[in-house]
Design a protein around this motif. Sequence first.
Motif, PDB file in Angstrom:
ATOM      1  N   THR A 273       0.800  -1.176   0.041  1.00  0.00           N
ATOM      2  CA  THR A 273      -0.095  -0.093   0.033  1.00  0.00           C
ATOM      3  C   THR A 273       0.761   1.231   0.002  1.00  0.00           C
ATOM      4  O   THR A 273       0.630   2.448  -0.810  1.00  0.00           O
ATOM      5  CB  THR A 273      -0.965   0.107   1.277  1.00  0.00           C
ATOM      6  N   SER A 274       1.893   1.198   0.887  1.00  0.00           N
ATOM      7  CA  SER A 274       2.881   2.567   0.938  1.00  0.00           C
ATOM      8  C   SER A 274       3.632   2.730  -0.326  1.00  0.00           C
ATOM      9  O   SER A 274       3.390   3.844  -0.802  1.00  0.00           O
ATOM     10  CB  SER A 274       3.800   2.268   2.052  1.00  0.00           C
ATOM     11  N   ASP A 324       8.403   5.935   7.899  1.00  0.00           N
ATOM     12  CA  ASP A 324       7.186   6.244   8.423  1.00  0.00           C
ATOM     13  C   ASP A 324       6.118   5.135   8.756  1.00  0.00           C
ATOM     14  O   ASP A 324       5.499   5.030  10.007  1.00  0.00           O
ATOM     15  CB  ASP A 324       6.598   7.329   7.798  1.00  0.00           C
ATOM     16  N   ALA A 325       6.089   4.374   7.915  1.00  0.00           N
ATOM     17  CA  ALA A 325       5.396   3.101   8.051  1.00  0.00           C
ATOM     18  C   ALA A 325       5.635   2.268   9.099  1.00  0.00           C
ATOM     19  O   ALA A 325       4.852   1.731   9.756  1.00  0.00           O
ATOM     20  CB  ALA A 325       5.057   2.335   6.651  1.00  0.00           C
ATOM     21  N   ALA A 394     -11.545  -1.267  16.288  1.00  0.00           N
ATOM     22  CA  ALA A 394     -10.610  -0.443  17.040  1.00  0.00           C
ATOM     23  C   ALA A 394      -9.495  -0.077  16.211  1.00  0.00           C
ATOM     24  O   ALA A 394      -8.982   1.149  16.520  1.00  0.00           O
ATOM     25  CB  ALA A 394     -10.050  -1.623  18.143  1.00  0.00           C
ATOM     26  N   ASP A 395      -8.899  -0.629  15.013  1.00  0.00           N
ATOM     27  CA  ASP A 395      -7.889  -0.067  14.354  1.00  0.00           C
ATOM     28  C   ASP A 395      -8.187   1.091  13.617  1.00  0.00           C
ATOM     29  O   ASP A 395      -7.221   1.665  12.994  1.00  0.00           O
ATOM     30  CB  ASP A 395      -7.412  -1.197  13.169  1.00  0.00           C
ATOM     31  N   LEU A 396      -9.246   1.621  13.579  1.00  0.00           N
ATOM     32  CA  LEU A 396      -9.796   2.925  12.944  1.00  0.00           C
ATOM     33  C   LEU A 396      -9.003   3.945  13.716  1.00  0.00           C
ATOM     34  O   LEU A 396      -8.791   5.138  13.093  1.00  0.00           O
ATOM     35  CB  LEU A 396     -11.396   3.120  13.119  1.00  0.00           C
ATOM     36  N   MET A 400      -1.563   3.613  11.594  1.00  0.00           N
ATOM     37  CA  MET A 400      -1.422   2.847  10.134  1.00  0.00           C
ATOM     38  C   MET A 400      -2.692   3.257   9.631  1.00  0.00           C
ATOM     39  O   MET A 400      -2.532   3.581   8.507  1.00  0.00           O
ATOM     40  CB  MET A 400      -1.207   1.591  10.547  1.00  0.00           C
ATOM     41  N   VAL A 401      -3.907   2.862  10.068  1.00  0.00           N
ATOM     42  CA  VAL A 401      -5.339   3.229   9.363  1.00  0.00           C
ATOM     43  C   VAL A 401      -5.303   4.692   9.052  1.00  0.00           C
ATOM     44  O   VAL A 401      -5.900   4.864   8.238  1.00  0.00           O
ATOM     45  CB  VAL A 401      -6.213   2.471  10.118  1.00  0.00           C
ATOM     46  N   TYR A 402      -4.908   5.211   9.936  1.00  0.00           N
ATOM     47  CA  TYR A 402      -5.199   7.017   9.876  1.00  0.00           C
ATOM     48  C   TYR A 402      -4.358   7.282   8.649  1.00  0.00           C
ATOM     49  O   TYR A 402      -4.921   8.160   7.743  1.00  0.00           O
ATOM     50  CB  TYR A 402      -4.575   7.677  11.198  1.00  0.00           C
ATOM     51  N   GLU A 403      -3.179   6.571   8.452  1.00  0.00           N
ATOM     52  CA  GLU A 403      -2.380   7.028   7.033  1.00  0.00           C
ATOM     53  C   GLU A 403      -2.831   6.413   5.770  1.00  0.00           C
ATOM     54  O   GLU A 403      -2.902   7.019   5.015  1.00  0.00           O
ATOM     55  CB  GLU A 403      -0.854   6.648   7.454  1.00  0.00           C
ATOM     56  N   PHE A 404      -3.251   5.106   6.105  1.00  0.00           N
ATOM     57  CA  PHE A 404      -3.672   4.331   4.866  1.00  0.00           C
ATOM     58  C   PHE A 404      -5.183   3.672   5.504  1.00  0.00           C
ATOM     59  O   PHE A 404      -5.168   2.760   5.515  1.00  0.00           O
ATOM     60  CB  PHE A 404      -2.976   3.222   4.704  1.00  0.00           C
TER      61      PHE A 404
END
Length: 720
Positions: A273-274, A324-325, A394-396, A400-404
């Motif tokens: 993804t990155s 960053d990732a 929860a991952d919201l 990581m999910v904020y970025e992707f």
Amino acid sequence: MPDLLIELFSEEIPARMQTRAADDLKKLVTNGLVEAGLTYASAGAFSTPRRLALSVEGMLAESPTTREERKGPRVDAPDKAIEGFLRGAGVSRDELEVRDEKKGQVYFATIEKPGRPGAEIVAELLESTIRNFPWPKSMRWGAGSLRWVRPLHSILCILSDENGAEVVPLSIDGMAAGDVTHGHRFMGPGAIKVTSFDDYSAKLAKAHVVLDAAKRADTIWHDATNMAFAQGLEVVEDKGLLAEVAGLVEWPVVLMGEIDAEFLDLPPEVLQTSMKEHQKFFSVRDPKSGKIVRFVTVANRETADGGATILAGNQKVLSARLADAKFFWENDLRVAKDAKMQPWLDSLADVTFHNKLGSQKDRIDRIKALAREIAPVVGADPDPAAQAAEVAKADLSSEMVYEFPELQGLMGRYYAEAAGFAPEVAAACEDHYAPLGPSDDVPTEPVSVAVALADKIDTLTGFWAIDEKPTGSKDPFALRRAALGVIRLVLSNKVSASLTGIFFAQLEREYEAVLAIDMHRVSDMHQVGDMHSIGKRPTTPIDEQADDLLSFFHDRLKVHLRDQGIRHDVIDACLAMPGNDDLTLLVKRAEALAAFLKTDDGENLLQGFKRANNIVTQAEEKDGVEYSFGADIKFAETDEEKALFKALDTAEPNIAKAMEAEDFAAAMSGMAALRAPIDAFFEAVQVNADSEVLRRNRLNLLHRIRAICTSVADLAKLEG
């Protein structure tokens, strides 16, 4: 018959716009040519980052002369009416012809339009096309008024035949059309004069421009996969990325680069993804380990060092992005391992889901309660289902999910595993969003099914509770997609349950949520005196909302089943039966009925049923009574009549037993046995006999046919 070549040469066109723009150019020009009377043999449109091109072959050299006869007003009509007709037809009164018709003498005008040279028509058409081109976004530059997606540098427009090529005389904002194009920005030889499409495409190829986007994509994929195969690796397929990259280069040069070892332990989806989002790189995977170990980038030029400098720069930028990732990943893992994701769950209380339905935390609580209730229906343990519903989103709140955001769900599985949750709970974190589209895989693990159903049903009941339903083509909350997801989950997993009951229970929770939120607003606004107007549950009764939501599901189910070849009237015949809120049962009935109607017995029995139903219905309307009981074999006169009594006596219990067992195929088979005796009855017996006793007995017998047949499906709704 000349060929037309058009090229609009500009600064770089965004890749996402190129294919649509080429199609628009083709449509606008070819439609305009046909409307002007210039037919053609074939046309093809092309795009690169710096140009749109159109080739039209076998075009007429000039438009044909046309004659149109137009009927006008009567000769004795008012002068104003006649003058209006003259203006519209573009003729004088002397040119009119008088003809005798039934209602008197009438004026007729013959309008002749002489043909026009093709070059003249093309010039007008192309100027209109350029000035009115439907770019999603466009810009002006310099002092001109022309708008284009990026500054337009030149217009190539020529008509060519066996005698040579001529430039179409055209000038837009001081930019005159010519017969010159340009090759690659860095590797091209400068201005290139062309005489035809074949000459144009050949010279562009020599100037390091691949005109056809599909060929550029094929080259990229071929070179990338061969490069990976040579090292025992494979390129991760991504058709969307391939199409985008093909729109970024005119001369694709494929290069494979290294990923720093410190990043190789990142989840492969994070790497993929990155690299895709930030760098437009393809991921290269080791098929043995499943890890992403290399990347492929596509340069737009050849270099003396074989791309080494380009790769070095790309790897440097990539390392910064992946750093960053990695930082996000390691921080998130600490939250997952040390705190079981609790800080993320707590923070969801401050994230609004909808201002009338509360926060994400409020929603999770409702999904958790519903998942616990659904779990036994789908064969899941309620406790893991409730736990999975609680942590699935929860991952919201993770970095990581904020970025992707596209990694939501997937990262939830990784974090749930790191937090030590059971495998089925972790799997549900990833699977509960599925299926998102009609081609997505459907979860089958019971806990995942329970949470996925609860998530989608909560979305639907929530927006139904606040009357935010889809209208026409508008569906801002993707509720149609959510309903189709529920349908596919239910049918794929053969879930048999009453949706009405589930809807009712969840709507009750949604109504309470709406009330609680309103009450909270009242408290915050210090408007206790307005309690009569604020702080009330929604006014529509829950049972009405549940029924309306079920109808919405039925509409989506009809579309779903029609795509599978089941006729709409078959679906309607099954929807009219009790238990139509059990979708699995409903589809099972529809499939059995559809298969039955494809047989000779099914088709003929339907005709017999319709005949019996029509006769009984008409008699009941005429006589004002219901012929629903009392058929007695002792009043049967003919052998065919007696045989029908016996056939009904045999079929009725068999069909009833099959229906009780939900064995619709057996029920249809039982009905098939009635086909021959019903046919024989109608051939030999007159229902409306002179004897009233015989007539009533036969009408009651026909009612038995209707009752037995409609115990399986409402055959009256079937066509034919």
